[in-house]
Design a protein around this motif. Structure first.
Motif, PDB file in Angstrom:
ATOM      1  N   ASN A   1       6.430 -13.207 -22.795  1.00  0.00           N
ATOM      2  CA  ASN A   1       7.266 -12.287 -23.447  1.00  0.00           C
ATOM      3  C   ASN A   1       7.834 -11.186 -22.743  1.00  0.00           C
ATOM      4  N   ARG A   2       7.281 -10.657 -21.862  1.00  0.00           N
ATOM      5  CA  ARG A   2       7.452  -9.333 -21.026  1.00  0.00           C
ATOM      6  C   ARG A   2       7.702  -9.466 -19.627  1.00  0.00           C
ATOM      7  N   GLY A   3       6.791 -11.138 -19.144  1.00  0.00           N
ATOM      8  CA  GLY A   3       7.197 -10.808 -18.005  1.00  0.00           C
ATOM      9  C   GLY A   3       7.992 -11.439 -17.245  1.00  0.00           C
ATOM     10  N   MET A   4       8.058 -11.318 -15.742  1.00  0.00           N
ATOM     11  CA  MET A   4       9.674 -11.470 -15.168  1.00  0.00           C
ATOM     12  C   MET A   4       9.009 -12.245 -13.378  1.00  0.00           C
ATOM     13  N   VAL A   5      10.148 -12.975 -13.099  1.00  0.00           N
ATOM     14  CA  VAL A   5       9.626 -13.072 -11.713  1.00  0.00           C
ATOM     15  C   VAL A   5      11.030 -13.043 -11.104  1.00  0.00           C
ATOM     16  N   PHE A   6      11.068 -11.607  -9.869  1.00  0.00           N
ATOM     17  CA  PHE A   6      12.296 -11.793  -8.829  1.00  0.00           C
ATOM     18  C   PHE A   6      12.238 -12.663  -7.614  1.00  0.00           C
ATOM     19  N   VAL A   7      13.425 -12.943  -7.503  1.00  0.00           N
ATOM     20  CA  VAL A   7      13.420 -13.425  -5.747  1.00  0.00           C
ATOM     21  C   VAL A   7      15.114 -13.348  -5.299  1.00  0.00           C
ATOM     22  N   ARG A   8      14.802 -12.307  -4.402  1.00  0.00           N
ATOM     23  CA  ARG A   8      16.094 -11.360  -3.756  1.00  0.00           C
ATOM     24  C   ARG A   8      15.649 -12.000  -2.595  1.00  0.00           C
ATOM     25  N   SER A   9      17.212 -12.294  -1.781  1.00  0.00           N
ATOM     26  CA  SER A   9      16.960 -12.812  -0.716  1.00  0.00           C
ATOM     27  C   SER A   9      18.642 -12.121   0.146  1.00  0.00           C
ATOM     28  N   ARG A  10      18.911 -11.564   0.840  1.00  0.00           N
ATOM     29  CA  ARG A  10      19.541 -10.866   1.596  1.00  0.00           C
ATOM     30  C   ARG A  10      20.190 -11.387   2.542  1.00  0.00           C
ATOM     31  N   TYR A  11      21.563 -11.293   3.009  1.00  0.00           N
ATOM     32  CA  TYR A  11      21.750 -11.940   4.679  1.00  0.00           C
ATOM     33  C   TYR A  11      22.410 -10.815   4.527  1.00  0.00           C
ATOM     34  N   GLY A  12      22.213  -9.237   5.911  1.00  0.00           N
ATOM     35  CA  GLY A  12      23.141  -8.756   5.706  1.00  0.00           C
ATOM     36  C   GLY A  12      23.125  -8.044   7.199  1.00  0.00           C
ATOM     37  N   TYR A  13      22.965  -6.492   6.956  1.00  0.00           N
ATOM     38  CA  TYR A  13      22.943  -5.208   8.066  1.00  0.00           C
ATOM     39  C   TYR A  13      22.539  -4.413   8.328  1.00  0.00           C
ATOM     40  N   ARG A  14      21.909  -4.341   8.838  1.00  0.00           N
ATOM     41  CA  ARG A  14      21.638  -2.173   9.424  1.00  0.00           C
ATOM     42  C   ARG A  14      22.049  -2.024  10.712  1.00  0.00           C
ATOM     43  N   ARG A  15      21.764  -0.629  10.366  1.00  0.00           N
ATOM     44  CA  ARG A  15      21.923  -0.184  11.661  1.00  0.00           C
ATOM     45  C   ARG A  15      21.115   0.343  12.669  1.00  0.00           C
ATOM     46  N   LEU A  16      21.418  -0.147  13.956  1.00  0.00           N
ATOM     47  CA  LEU A  16      20.603   0.135  15.374  1.00  0.00           C
ATOM     48  C   LEU A  16      20.267   1.657  15.738  1.00  0.00           C
TER      49      LEU A  16
ATOM     50  N   ASN B   1      28.951 -12.697   8.659  1.00  0.00           N
ATOM     51  CA  ASN B   1      28.600 -13.209   7.174  1.00  0.00           C
ATOM     52  C   ASN B   1      27.256 -12.688   6.673  1.00  0.00           C
ATOM     53  N   THR B   2      27.967 -12.488   5.199  1.00  0.00           N
ATOM     54  CA  THR B   2      26.304 -11.650   4.677  1.00  0.00           C
ATOM     55  C   THR B   2      26.430 -12.881   3.133  1.00  0.00           C
ATOM     56  N   LEU B   3      25.268 -12.785   2.780  1.00  0.00           N
ATOM     57  CA  LEU B   3      24.287 -14.166   2.029  1.00  0.00           C
ATOM     58  C   LEU B   3      24.000 -12.972   1.387  1.00  0.00           C
ATOM     59  N   VAL B   4      23.717 -13.524  -0.474  1.00  0.00           N
ATOM     60  CA  VAL B   4      23.030 -12.645  -1.684  1.00  0.00           C
ATOM     61  C   VAL B   4      22.584 -13.361  -2.452  1.00  0.00           C
ATOM     62  N   LEU B   5      21.484 -13.553  -2.697  1.00  0.00           N
ATOM     63  CA  LEU B   5      21.103 -14.582  -3.949  1.00  0.00           C
ATOM     64  C   LEU B   5      19.826 -13.800  -4.998  1.00  0.00           C
ATOM     65  N   ASN B   6      19.911 -13.403  -5.434  1.00  0.00           N
ATOM     66  CA  ASN B   6      19.594 -12.841  -6.650  1.00  0.00           C
ATOM     67  C   ASN B   6      19.212 -13.484  -7.748  1.00  0.00           C
ATOM     68  N   VAL B   7      17.852 -13.684  -8.384  1.00  0.00           N
ATOM     69  CA  VAL B   7      17.463 -14.982  -9.751  1.00  0.00           C
ATOM     70  C   VAL B   7      16.346 -13.929 -10.565  1.00  0.00           C
ATOM     71  N   HIS B   8      16.605 -13.578 -11.090  1.00  0.00           N
ATOM     72  CA  HIS B   8      15.463 -12.863 -12.245  1.00  0.00           C
ATOM     73  C   HIS B   8      15.586 -14.227 -13.356  1.00  0.00           C
ATOM     74  N   VAL B   9      14.071 -13.949 -13.335  1.00  0.00           N
ATOM     75  CA  VAL B   9      13.537 -15.412 -14.338  1.00  0.00           C
ATOM     76  C   VAL B   9      12.568 -14.844 -15.266  1.00  0.00           C
ATOM     77  N   PRO B  10      12.913 -15.473 -16.957  1.00  0.00           N
ATOM     78  CA  PRO B  10      11.316 -14.303 -17.885  1.00  0.00           C
ATOM     79  C   PRO B  10      10.314 -15.714 -17.539  1.00  0.00           C
ATOM     80  N   VAL B  11       9.082 -15.117 -18.059  1.00  0.00           N
ATOM     81  CA  VAL B  11       7.925 -15.506 -18.276  1.00  0.00           C
ATOM     82  C   VAL B  11       7.340 -14.761 -19.151  1.00  0.00           C
TER      83      VAL B  11
END
Length: 450
Positions: A404-419, A392-402
């Motif tokens: 004039n220039r501000g930005m809130v980033f929310v990044r969530s990733r369900y993936g894999y890493r090499r052992l 399974n993999t899951l990606v949630l990536n949201v950039h919300v402007p705040v």
């Protein structure tokens, strides 16, 4: 009937010079240059915040750049995390990590010049009707992503597409296809064409044998334009892995390749009957970490003390014959929105069904949202919603402007890493092994530009 055909010509079959390319990431709305007529621009951004990976909180920092001029567009970006006496280990353990700052470098198709080329991590590559290659990517294990290349060029009668998933190492996947459109007619089916394609894993030995992977595919399709503004393209295909198994598939594409130079819509339904040692779309979203040598370790057994670790997934050579029902839906609003869903129900002895969902949109003021889900190694619908499984993999990536220039980033990733050696002596040597990795990165920052 004449009126419906005239409407079809105007709406669906716009001048071929203006037809958008549909290959790989060519029309990904989150990459600059994916509109039919790219615009010049520049944007830079940076953010900081906590990050949870793989099992503890760390400090994280992110920087990105997007630029476009003429037919060329470029995206750079990297997130780094604190580790023991430096950076998080997988982010500075090899020279290749420097190349991974590249998100994409694109030569975009424009009206009158429909060639396309892209350099960057392979994200969503399919060949033909997906019998051999379907939604292949190298980003399933994020820290191991590779810099690949893909491209498409041709005329109305001949078009070629090709990809290689690693331009810096000679051990990746290469594939491509050539489509020839004859213009012949058989009854109500017109514009008969032939597509010949192939794929080969350079990391496996030879062109045949148990450890190799070489596939060839031939597809015949036509067009049926007798339903008003809806274009039907029936097809029949045959695909074969040399020295292994094969499949025969029939189906139909229903949709519009170009709706007023603004969008594309398609629905594909198909049935594949396969022999043993074959499953449609085997070179797919998990192939880069689950193949003849690389394998995923079942996390349930990995974290159970005193229990021998088990490997997840069914190897290609262990698959028996079966029937697969495929439904593939996709809507693209050029440069703005993607809604896609892929479902393959495998009817056979193994857990070999597959499911994919992607929702992605570029929002005003540099905002964006992306949700992506990939599932494999399950049986039917109830398994899909009840049993999470190990592939399974899951990606949630949201950039919300705040402001004039501000930005809130929310990044969530369900993936894999090499052992690695730090995970135990049994993983220090031998074929690569991968384990589930969960990431969560809430950040705040600034972004300047369009």
């Amino acid at each position: 009937m004449r009126a419906s055909r005239f409407l079809l010509l105007l709406v669906l079959c716009a001048p071929l010079a203006a037809q958008p390319v549909a290959f790989g990431s060519s029309d990904d709305p989150l990459e600059w240059g994916s509109t039919l007529r790219p615009e010049d621009g520049l944007a830079v951004g940076a953010g900081v915040g906590p990050a949870y990976l793989p099992d503890e909180w760390r400090a994280g920092a992110h920087a990105s750049l997007d630029a476009s001029t003429g037919r060329f567009s470029l995206g750079l970006g990297q997130t780094i995390h604190s580790g023991d006496s430096g950076l998080y280990g997988p982010e500075d353990d090899e020279l290749y990590d420097l190349a991974r700052v590249l998100r994409y470098a694109r030569w975009n198709a424009v009206p009158g010049q429909a060639s396309y080329a892209r350099l960057g991590p392979t994200q969503r590559v399919s060949l033909g009707v997906g019998a051999l290659v379907s939604r292949y990517r190298t980003t399933t294990a994020w820290d191991e992503r590779r810099i690949g290349a893909e491209g498409s060029a041709g005329t109305r009668t001949v078009r070629a597409t090709a990809f290689v998933d690693d331009v810096l190492r000679a051990d990746g996947i290469v594939g491509g296809e050539v489509t020839l459109r004859s213009g012949l007619r058989v009854g109500p089916v017109t514009d008969l064409g032939l597509t010949l394609g192939g794929v080969h894993d350079l990391g496996q030995s030879g062109l045949s044998g148990d450890s190799s992977l070489t596939g060839v595919e031939a597809t015949v399709r036509g067009a049926y334009a007798g339903l008003g503004p809806v274009l039907l393209r029936p097809f029949v295909t045959h695909a074969q892995y040399l020295g292994k198994g094969g499949t025969v598939g029939v189906g139909v594409d229903v949709g519009a390749p170009n709706i007023g130079d603004q969008a594309r819509a398609r629905a594909r339904v198909a049935v594949f009957a396969s022999s043993g040692r074959f499953v449609p779309g085997h070179v797919g979203p998990f192939y880069s970490i689950s193949n003849a040598t690389d394998r995923i370790v079942d996390d349930g057994s990995f974290y159970a003390p005193g229990v021998a670790s088990e490997l997840a997934g069914t190897p290609l050579d262990s698959l028996s014959g079966g029937v697969d029902l495929v439904a593939d839906l996709r809507l693209i609003v050029f440069g703005r929105l993607e809604v896609s869903q892929y479902a393959r129900r495998h009817i056979g002895d193994e857990r070999a069904s597959s499911y994919s969902l992607r929702l992605a949109a570029r929002l005003p003021d540099n905002g964006l949202v992306e949700f992506g889900l990939e599932r494999q190694d399950f049986r039917g619908f109830f398994d899909l919603i009840q049993d999470l499984g190990a592939l399974n993999t899951l990606v949630l990536n949201v950039h919300v402007p705040v402001g004039n220039r501000g930005m809130v980033f929310v990044r969530s990733r369900y993936g894999y890493r090499r052992l690695t050696e730090a995970d135990g002596a049994e993983y220090a040597d031998g074929p690569p092994r991968f384990l589930v990795e969960r990431r969560f990165e809430p950040m705040v920052g600034l972004r300047f530009g369009r």
